[in-house]
Design a protein around this motif. Structure first.
Motif, PDB file in Angstrom:
ATOM      1  N   LEU A 158       5.234   6.371  10.736  1.00  0.00           N
ATOM      2  CA  LEU A 158       3.801   6.480  11.006  1.00  0.00           C
ATOM      3  C   LEU A 158       2.989   6.207   9.741  1.00  0.00           C
ATOM      4  CD1 LEU A 158       3.667   9.577  13.403  1.00  0.00           C
ATOM      5  CD2 LEU A 158       3.750   7.142  13.970  1.00  0.00           C
ATOM      6  N   PHE A 159       3.501   6.618   8.586  1.00  0.00           N
ATOM      7  CA  PHE A 159       2.824   6.312   7.318  1.00  0.00           C
ATOM      8  C   PHE A 159       2.762   4.796   7.113  1.00  0.00           C
ATOM      9  CE2 PHE A 159       2.540  10.616   6.345  1.00  0.00           C
ATOM     10  CZ  PHE A 159       2.047  10.842   5.060  1.00  0.00           C
ATOM     11  N   GLU A 160       3.888   4.134   7.347  1.00  0.00           N
ATOM     12  CA  GLU A 160       3.939   2.689   7.155  1.00  0.00           C
ATOM     13  C   GLU A 160       2.982   1.987   8.119  1.00  0.00           C
ATOM     14  OE1 GLU A 160       7.246  -0.966   7.211  1.00  0.00           O
ATOM     15  OE2 GLU A 160       7.858   1.120   7.547  1.00  0.00           O
ATOM     16  N   LYS A 161       2.945   2.439   9.343  1.00  0.00           N
ATOM     17  CA  LYS A 161       2.060   1.834  10.349  1.00  0.00           C
ATOM     18  C   LYS A 161       0.595   1.984   9.960  1.00  0.00           C
ATOM     19  CE  LYS A 161       1.290   1.820  15.355  1.00  0.00           C
ATOM     20  NZ  LYS A 161       1.689   2.465  16.654  1.00  0.00           N
ATOM     21  N   ALA A 162       0.269   3.105   9.290  1.00  0.00           N
ATOM     22  CA  ALA A 162      -1.108   3.353   8.867  1.00  0.00           C
ATOM     23  C   ALA A 162      -1.432   2.703   7.526  1.00  0.00           C
ATOM     24  CB  ALA A 162      -1.367   4.857   8.785  1.00  0.00           C
ATOM     25  N   GLY A 163      -0.433   2.064   6.901  1.00  0.00           N
ATOM     26  CA  GLY A 163      -0.649   1.395   5.627  1.00  0.00           C
ATOM     27  C   GLY A 163      -0.675   2.326   4.435  1.00  0.00           C
ATOM     28  N   ILE A 164      -0.083   3.519   4.590  1.00  0.00           N
ATOM     29  CA  ILE A 164      -0.047   4.493   3.495  1.00  0.00           C
ATOM     30  C   ILE A 164       1.299   4.358   2.787  1.00  0.00           C
ATOM     31  CG2 ILE A 164      -0.194   6.935   2.867  1.00  0.00           C
ATOM     32  CD1 ILE A 164      -1.745   7.357   5.499  1.00  0.00           C
ATOM     33  N   THR A 165       1.276   4.008   1.516  1.00  0.00           N
ATOM     34  CA  THR A 165       2.511   3.708   0.790  1.00  0.00           C
ATOM     35  C   THR A 165       2.998   4.834  -0.112  1.00  0.00           C
ATOM     36  OG1 THR A 165       1.219   2.640  -0.964  1.00  0.00           O
ATOM     37  CG2 THR A 165       2.034   1.233   0.825  1.00  0.00           C
ATOM     38  N   THR A 166       2.115   5.776  -0.453  1.00  0.00           N
ATOM     39  CA  THR A 166       2.517   6.898  -1.301  1.00  0.00           C
ATOM     40  C   THR A 166       2.020   8.196  -0.679  1.00  0.00           C
ATOM     41  OG1 THR A 166       0.503   6.717  -2.653  1.00  0.00           O
ATOM     42  CG2 THR A 166       2.466   5.542  -3.425  1.00  0.00           C
ATOM     43  N   PHE A 167       2.783   9.263  -0.905  1.00  0.00           N
ATOM     44  CA  PHE A 167       2.391  10.544  -0.328  1.00  0.00           C
ATOM     45  C   PHE A 167       1.227  11.131  -1.135  1.00  0.00           C
ATOM     46  CE2 PHE A 167       2.590  15.014   0.796  1.00  0.00           C
ATOM     47  CZ  PHE A 167       2.799  14.934   2.168  1.00  0.00           C
TER      48      PHE A 167
END
Length: 420
Positions: A158-167
């Protein structure tokens, strides 16, 4: 764990007979060989590892034999005081750390101050926060066998789908990412996917809100007094209530169980939880990651789940000395590493790096953030009522109540609980 503490309270009448048990602590055995009984609640693979460690200890010397008995934590809570009153209880017992003050206040456990003063333990580099949870009224009554910070488990897909690469590393980043991860496809005001599953009551170990309070410099109890209504805590509760009710990053009314289900079903991208959630996520075919709870305005901190082991007051001085020899063995670097890998929790020694436990990715991840862990209400015997008061405030705040008024009312209840 609430049920376990409640069971202890119901058994309080049995504590009257413990005075006789306490007196036996000055006696000695006429035999050169010492037999000890050890109750613990590690019922999964961790229990087999602990039993093997005990067996290895038995074989390492000829003077002490420990026999382990596995019970559930609930059964230990139901039976310990009656068993000790009848002088048929264990010599060593492991139990959830929040229960240690309950039993210690009833005279059920022997003091271990001399153990912590020994050279071997001084050199063992034990996590000082873990040791802190073993102290009640200025004395030590247990040793830590588990100490793990709450952490954030997140759905990498879900992070990847939202374009979020770092926590995220701060609260502001955390909320911003949670909003990106919240999806309301049909625009009906009820998201199909939430950025965060944030329970507002009955949370894991009741430590989620304590962790958030810590991050803004707040606390619940300090120096034996309620500080739950501090300005810092009011600010924290306002911040997160707004993030949920206005930002819609999490549904309201969640308890810890519902929060787990929301994450494991793929309908929440993040959740604050314990190490077991990695197994839940893997079973649900979720590509998961573990990260520390992002830092609040003041610090990065997390409430810890803890397990303690105590020597009961029915053990005479010879048995107490034998139990301490086992604890010395348990905290050696080799055994502490084996126990960490077997239990799935971070090492109790601070000189064991994440690289030494890298064969278990969950343990390695938790070891890297173990420095953020803080014990929840150390030394507070009536913790169940304290946390219930906090629960009521957080739940009503996320339902639209005024954080300042709610925490003020909670503080009154916490003060009453502390005075019991």
């Amino acid at each position: 764990m609430k049920k376990l503490i409640a069971a202890v309270a119901l058994a309080a009448g049995a504590a009257v007979a413990l005075a006789g048990c306490s007196g036996s602590g000055t006696g000695s055995s006429s035999s050169s060989h010492v037999d000890l009984t050890f109750w613990h609640g590690y019922t999964e693979a961790d229990g087999k590892v602990l039993d093997q460690i005990v067996d290895d200890f038995n074989k390492s010397q000829k003077n002490i034999t420990i026999k382990t008995t596995t019970k559930t934590w609930a059964v230990i809570g139901d039976t310990l005081l009656p068993a000790l009153s009848a002088k048929k209880g264990p010599d060593i017992v492991a139990l959830p750390a929040e229960n240690l003050p309950v039993y210690a206040s009833k005279g059920a456990f022997a003091k271990l101050d001399d153990f912590y003063a020994s050279d071997s333990i001084k050199s063992a580099n034990l996590n000082p926060r873990a040791v802190e949870m073993e102290k009640v009224d200025g004395s030590y009554f247990g040793v830590p066998t588990g100490f793990v910070p709450l952490s954030v488990i997140y759905n990498k897909g879900l992070f990847e789908k939202a374009g979020i690469t770092t926590f995220p590393t701060t609260w502001d980043e955390w909320v911003a990412d949670a909003k990106k991860l919240t999806v309301d496809e049909n625009g009906d005001g009820t998201p199909e996917q939430y950025g965060l599953a944030l329970p507002d009551h009955a949370t894991v170990g009741n430590g989620v809100w304590a962790s958030l309070f810590y991050g803004n410099g707040g606390d619940i109890v300090k120096s034996g007094k309620s500080v739950v209504d501090s300005a810092a805590n009011v600010e924290t509760l306002k911040f997160w209530s707004n993030a949920v009710t206005t930002g819609h990053i999490s549904p309201t009314g969640l308890d810890g169980v519902a929060s787990d289900k929301l994450f494991s079903s793929g309908k929440a991208a993040m959740e604050i939880g314990g190490p077991w959630m990695a197994g839940v996520a893997a079973d649900a075919k979720i590509d998961w990651g573990i990260a520390g709870i992002p830092a609040g305005p003041k610090e990065q901190a997390a409430s810890a789940i803890g397990i303690s082991a105590a020597v009961t007051a029915q053990a005479d001085s010879t048995k107490q000395a034998a139990a301490k020899k086992f604890f010395d063995y348990f905290f050696t670097k080799e055994v502490a590493t084996k126990w960490s890998l077997g239990s799935g929790w971070p090492p109790l020694r601070t000189d064991i790096p994440a690289s030494d436990v890298s064969s278990n990715p969950v343990v390695a991840a938790l070891t890297a953030i173990s420095g953020t862990a803080r014990p929840l209400l150390p030394g507070v015997a009536n913790s169940v009522d304290v946390l219930s008061a906090v629960d009521e405030a957080t739940q009503k705040s996320l339902a639209g109540g005024d954080p300042s008024d709610l925490l003020s009312a909670a503080s009154t209840k916490v003060t009453q609980a502390l005075s019991k």
